[in-house]
Motif scaffolding. Sequence first.
Motif, PDB file in Angstrom:
ATOM      1  N   UNK A 233       0.843  -1.188   0.000  1.00 34.98           N
ATOM      2  CA  UNK A 233       0.000   0.000   0.000  1.00 34.98           C
ATOM      3  C   UNK A 233       0.887   1.250   0.000  1.00 34.98           C
ATOM      4  N   UNK A 234       0.527   2.214  -0.835  1.00 36.68           N
ATOM      5  CA  UNK A 234       1.263   3.482  -0.880  1.00 36.68           C
ATOM      6  C   UNK A 234       0.353   4.617  -0.421  1.00 36.68           C
ATOM      7  N   UNK A 235       0.953   5.718  -0.066  1.00 36.91           N
ATOM      8  CA  UNK A 235       0.192   6.912   0.319  1.00 36.91           C
ATOM      9  C   UNK A 235       0.287   7.922  -0.819  1.00 36.91           C
ATOM     10  N   UNK A 236      -0.806   8.601  -1.081  1.00 34.79           N
ATOM     11  CA  UNK A 236      -0.810   9.631  -2.118  1.00 34.79           C
ATOM     12  C   UNK A 236       0.148  10.749  -1.713  1.00 34.79           C
ATOM     13  N   UNK A 237       0.871  11.260  -2.685  1.00 30.33           N
ATOM     14  CA  UNK A 237       1.791  12.368  -2.436  1.00 30.33           C
ATOM     15  C   UNK A 237       1.043  13.654  -2.747  1.00 30.33           C
TER      16      UNK A 237
END
Length: 192
Positions: free
Chosen positions: A164-168
């Motif tokens: 899972x990634x976080x929006x930049x």
Amino acid sequence: MSPSPKLRSLAATLLTIGSLAGGADGALSATVTLNSSTEIEVTLSGTFGAPEATSFPNTVLIDFGTDVFTSGIHPIATVGSFEVAETEGEETRGSFFNNFNTVAFSMQLLHFAGGSFSVGDHVSGSAVFTYAADYQLTEGQPFDLYWGTSKTGVGRSLQSSGTVTAAVPEPSSVLLLGLGGCGYAMRRRRLQ
């Protein structure tokens, strides 16, 4: 000192590339991005790979391996859909999208009522799920993308794994204008 926006953007891109590389060449893969504490964006691309699912071959889900949702939570809003075609570029079988069975550890993304998916079917698309309450997903959380589902895990086919990634967040226009104004003032001061 926090990393620069460019460095954060590069890190998010590398994490996304890493999550796409989780499956076999051309296999179905997913990216999961946390847009906020109540909004998740999921993108699917690729083709269904072997072995064929034998338990609910009409379903695709993401399994987070640990409880991240309150059991039975459903999105209050969704935007987007996933397209499925027999081969890439051909006419789609249709848009398949639901989240009927969000449970504590997984999200059901596709459900083909009255039919089933086949090895080689091409999937593409993206959807944003908005929930009324916070979920417990965090950046770096691993996940597996499965074709088919069962409580025991028998009969489902692992398509890929990812993180899972976080929006930049994008810098605000006001901040950019302010920095430009400061630069202009400093340049003008140097010339005098």
